[in-house]
Design a protein around this motif. Structure first.
Motif, PDB file in Angstrom:
ATOM      1  N   PRO A 177      12.111 -51.815  16.548  1.00 20.13           N
ATOM      2  CA  PRO A 177      12.126 -50.319  17.110  1.00 20.13           C
ATOM      3  C   PRO A 177      11.991 -49.434  15.966  1.00 20.13           C
ATOM      4  O   PRO A 177      11.551 -48.415  16.219  1.00 20.13           O
ATOM      5  N   SER A 178      12.229 -49.926  14.798  1.00 23.12           N
ATOM      6  CA  SER A 178      12.251 -49.002  13.491  1.00 23.12           C
ATOM      7  C   SER A 178      10.760 -49.130  12.813  1.00 23.12           C
ATOM      8  O   SER A 178      10.602 -48.767  11.862  1.00 23.12           O
ATOM      9  N   SER A 179       9.661 -49.789  13.610  1.00 18.45           N
ATOM     10  CA  SER A 179       8.281 -49.859  13.084  1.00 18.45           C
ATOM     11  C   SER A 179       7.834 -48.431  12.610  1.00 18.45           C
ATOM     12  O   SER A 179       7.976 -47.589  13.342  1.00 18.45           O
ATOM     13  N   PRO A 180       7.195 -48.484  11.332  1.00 23.55           N
ATOM     14  CA  PRO A 180       6.410 -47.091  11.056  1.00 23.55           C
ATOM     15  C   PRO A 180       5.548 -46.637  12.145  1.00 23.55           C
ATOM     16  O   PRO A 180       4.881 -47.691  12.740  1.00 23.55           O
ATOM     17  N   LYS A 181       5.390 -45.593  12.519  1.00 28.64           N
ATOM     18  CA  LYS A 181       4.617 -44.949  13.723  1.00 28.64           C
ATOM     19  C   LYS A 181       3.383 -44.294  13.230  1.00 28.64           C
ATOM     20  O   LYS A 181       3.547 -43.515  12.161  1.00 28.64           O
ATOM     21  N   GLN A 182       2.312 -44.380  13.960  1.00 30.41           N
ATOM     22  CA  GLN A 182       1.139 -43.847  13.267  1.00 30.41           C
ATOM     23  C   GLN A 182       1.163 -42.120  13.856  1.00 30.41           C
ATOM     24  O   GLN A 182       1.731 -42.014  14.862  1.00 30.41           O
ATOM     25  N   VAL A 183       0.484 -41.371  13.503  1.00 29.59           N
ATOM     26  CA  VAL A 183       0.294 -39.807  13.543  1.00 29.59           C
ATOM     27  C   VAL A 183      -0.996 -39.460  13.954  1.00 29.59           C
ATOM     28  O   VAL A 183      -1.198 -38.349  14.270  1.00 29.59           O
ATOM     29  N   ASN A 184      -1.728 -40.581  14.511  1.00 34.72           N
ATOM     30  CA  ASN A 184      -3.167 -40.049  15.144  1.00 34.72           C
ATOM     31  C   ASN A 184      -3.438 -41.104  15.817  1.00 34.72           C
ATOM     32  O   ASN A 184      -2.769 -42.209  16.313  1.00 34.72           O
ATOM     33  N   GLY A 185      -4.780 -41.112  16.580  1.00 37.48           N
ATOM     34  CA  GLY A 185      -4.911 -42.234  17.516  1.00 37.48           C
ATOM     35  C   GLY A 185      -5.776 -43.356  16.951  1.00 37.48           C
ATOM     36  O   GLY A 185      -6.336 -44.079  17.984  1.00 37.48           O
ATOM     37  N   TYR A 186      -6.129 -43.288  15.692  1.00 33.19           N
ATOM     38  CA  TYR A 186      -7.195 -44.299  15.502  1.00 33.19           C
ATOM     39  C   TYR A 186      -6.546 -44.993  14.166  1.00 33.19           C
ATOM     40  O   TYR A 186      -7.429 -45.944  13.898  1.00 33.19           O
ATOM     41  N   ASP A 187      -5.443 -45.072  13.835  1.00 38.90           N
ATOM     42  CA  ASP A 187      -4.961 -45.796  12.681  1.00 38.90           C
ATOM     43  C   ASP A 187      -4.365 -46.948  12.726  1.00 38.90           C
ATOM     44  O   ASP A 187      -3.575 -47.550  11.834  1.00 38.90           O
ATOM     45  N   CYS A 188      -4.218 -47.199  13.974  1.00 40.85           N
ATOM     46  CA  CYS A 188      -3.294 -48.609  14.281  1.00 40.85           C
ATOM     47  C   CYS A 188      -3.642 -49.762  13.444  1.00 40.85           C
ATOM     48  O   CYS A 188      -2.800 -50.447  12.816  1.00 40.85           O
ATOM     49  N   GLY A 189      -5.074 -50.195  13.310  1.00 35.68           N
ATOM     50  CA  GLY A 189      -5.424 -51.052  12.311  1.00 35.68           C
ATOM     51  C   GLY A 189      -4.952 -51.115  10.962  1.00 35.68           C
ATOM     52  O   GLY A 189      -4.665 -52.333  10.437  1.00 35.68           O
ATOM     53  N   LEU A 190      -5.003 -50.082  10.520  1.00 36.91           N
ATOM     54  CA  LEU A 190      -4.701 -49.770   9.060  1.00 36.91           C
ATOM     55  C   LEU A 190      -3.112 -50.123   9.123  1.00 36.91           C
ATOM     56  O   LEU A 190      -2.741 -50.704   8.047  1.00 36.91           O
ATOM     57  N   TYR A 191      -2.363 -49.803   9.926  1.00 31.96           N
ATOM     58  CA  TYR A 191      -0.937 -50.150   9.990  1.00 31.96           C
ATOM     59  C   TYR A 191      -0.815 -51.306  10.016  1.00 31.96           C
ATOM     60  O   TYR A 191       0.016 -52.250   9.432  1.00 31.96           O
ATOM     61  N   VAL A 192      -1.626 -52.345  10.657  1.00 27.28           N
ATOM     62  CA  VAL A 192      -1.553 -53.783  10.887  1.00 27.28           C
ATOM     63  C   VAL A 192      -1.802 -54.367   9.215  1.00 27.28           C
ATOM     64  O   VAL A 192      -1.152 -55.130   8.865  1.00 27.28           O
ATOM     65  N   THR A 193      -2.905 -53.550   8.637  1.00 27.78           N
ATOM     66  CA  THR A 193      -3.065 -54.427   7.216  1.00 27.78           C
ATOM     67  C   THR A 193      -1.969 -53.914   6.301  1.00 27.78           C
ATOM     68  O   THR A 193      -1.750 -54.908   5.593  1.00 27.78           O
ATOM     69  N   ALA A 194      -1.666 -52.870   6.326  1.00 30.25           N
ATOM     70  CA  ALA A 194      -0.543 -52.293   5.552  1.00 30.25           C
ATOM     71  C   ALA A 194       0.774 -52.969   5.450  1.00 30.25           C
ATOM     72  O   ALA A 194       1.486 -53.480   4.606  1.00 30.25           O
ATOM     73  N   ILE A 195       1.197 -53.172   7.184  1.00 30.52           N
ATOM     74  CA  ILE A 195       2.404 -53.817   7.203  1.00 30.52           C
ATOM     75  C   ILE A 195       2.292 -55.298   6.756  1.00 30.52           C
ATOM     76  O   ILE A 195       3.089 -55.989   6.253  1.00 30.52           O
ATOM     77  N   SER A 196       1.220 -55.927   6.991  1.00 33.08           N
ATOM     78  CA  SER A 196       1.025 -57.358   6.473  1.00 33.08           C
ATOM     79  C   SER A 196       1.001 -57.448   5.165  1.00 33.08           C
ATOM     80  O   SER A 196       1.594 -58.589   4.559  1.00 33.08           O
ATOM     81  N   ARG A 197       0.361 -56.620   4.477  1.00 29.64           N
ATOM     82  CA  ARG A 197       0.431 -56.891   2.733  1.00 29.64           C
ATOM     83  C   ARG A 197       1.953 -56.513   2.403  1.00 29.64           C
ATOM     84  O   ARG A 197       2.483 -57.280   1.463  1.00 29.64           O
ATOM     85  N   SER A 198       2.980 -55.631   3.000  1.00 32.06           N
ATOM     86  CA  SER A 198       4.189 -55.450   2.634  1.00 32.06           C
ATOM     87  C   SER A 198       4.959 -56.670   2.994  1.00 32.06           C
ATOM     88  O   SER A 198       5.863 -57.086   2.194  1.00 32.06           O
ATOM     89  N   ILE A 199       4.831 -57.396   4.195  1.00 31.78           N
ATOM     90  CA  ILE A 199       5.437 -58.495   4.361  1.00 31.78           C
ATOM     91  C   ILE A 199       5.367 -59.719   3.740  1.00 31.78           C
ATOM     92  O   ILE A 199       6.278 -60.231   3.112  1.00 31.78           O
ATOM     93  N   CYS A 200       3.958 -59.942   3.117  1.00 31.10           N
ATOM     94  CA  CYS A 200       3.409 -60.993   2.210  1.00 31.10           C
ATOM     95  C   CYS A 200       4.132 -60.846   0.967  1.00 31.10           C
ATOM     96  O   CYS A 200       4.767 -61.764   0.316  1.00 31.10           O
TER      97      CYS A 200
END
Length: 223
Positions: free
Chosen positions: A155-178
């Motif tokens: 429930p505490s996942s970072p939330k996007q502030v527009n309608g098109y950056d969801c894929g960038l959140y995937v890349t950014a979160i993946s990098r942080s998790i690694c």
């Protein structure tokens, strides 16, 4: 002619081929396609070379979700050696039409971490658009991880502030998790990567990441 130029190959990186149209996507505020996410996952795999880590390409994650029978799924998943992996990251797309390439309208991320014995879903939409899609992937692969892991919608996942950056959140979160995984941070459910991504995956960082990936592509093109 313009369509032909858009399809021009500009970079071959590992097994991923990027085309001129992908540069256009990265240059503007557009929804990321499968190729760009696959490219960045391949880049992360080059950065984090441990056999413990598996970043699943979007096409494979999609096939896992939509595979029509268990026999086909087994033949497809077993070569990934999920039972020996300690961190597995799946990009989740809401497309359900196997005849439609580049379909869907939203990306999210499902991550399995063996020591905590959990699959965690990170969805940057406020409404959790991909919850059902992520659960389908979890149910399809959990037995192949030989873990009996639980499923959690974070429930505490970072939330996007527009309608098109969801894929960038995937890349950014993946990098942080690694990065979290290879660090000396404690590996338990109370000390999972949640605080790391809360600190690192901000709207500003995500916005800047579009330029960062574009610069990465251009630097590799120049080699």
């Amino acid at each position: 002619m313009e369509k032909e130029k858009a399809n021009d190959k500009i970079l071959s990186y590992n097994d991923v081929v990027l085309r001129r149209s992908d540069l256009d996507i990265l240059s503007g505020p557009y929804f990321l396609n499968d190729r760009i996410i696959e490219f960045y996952f391949s880049y992360l795999t080059s950065c984090y070379t441990s056999e413990d880590i598996l970043l699943v390409p979007p096409s494979i994650a999609f096939w896992i979700k939509e595979c029509p029978d268990s026999a086909s799924l087994k033949d497809f998943v077993e070569p990934l050696h999920m039972s020996t992996r300690k961190l597995i990251i799946f990009p989740i797309n809401d497309n359900e039409d196997v005849t439609r390439a580049e379909g869907g309208s939203h990306w999210s991320l499902l991550a399995f971490e063996r020591q905590t014995n959990a699959f965690v879903h990170h969805d940057s939409s406020q409404a959790g658009f991909n919850n059902a899609d992520a659960e389908r992937v979890y149910k399809a692969v959990v037995s192949y991880t030989a873990s009996g892991a639980t499923y959690v919608d974070c429930p505490s996942s970072p939330k996007q502030v527009n309608g098109y950056d969801c894929g960038l959140y995937v890349t950014a979160i993946s990098r942080s998790i690694c990065a979290w995984y290879v660090s000396e941070a404690p590996k338990d459910m109370q000390n999972l990567w949640f605080s790391t991504i809360k600190e690192q995956v901000t709207p500003l960082l995500v916005s800047n990441m579009r330029r960062e990936i574009l610069d990465l592509v251009r630097s590799l093109m120049a080699k």
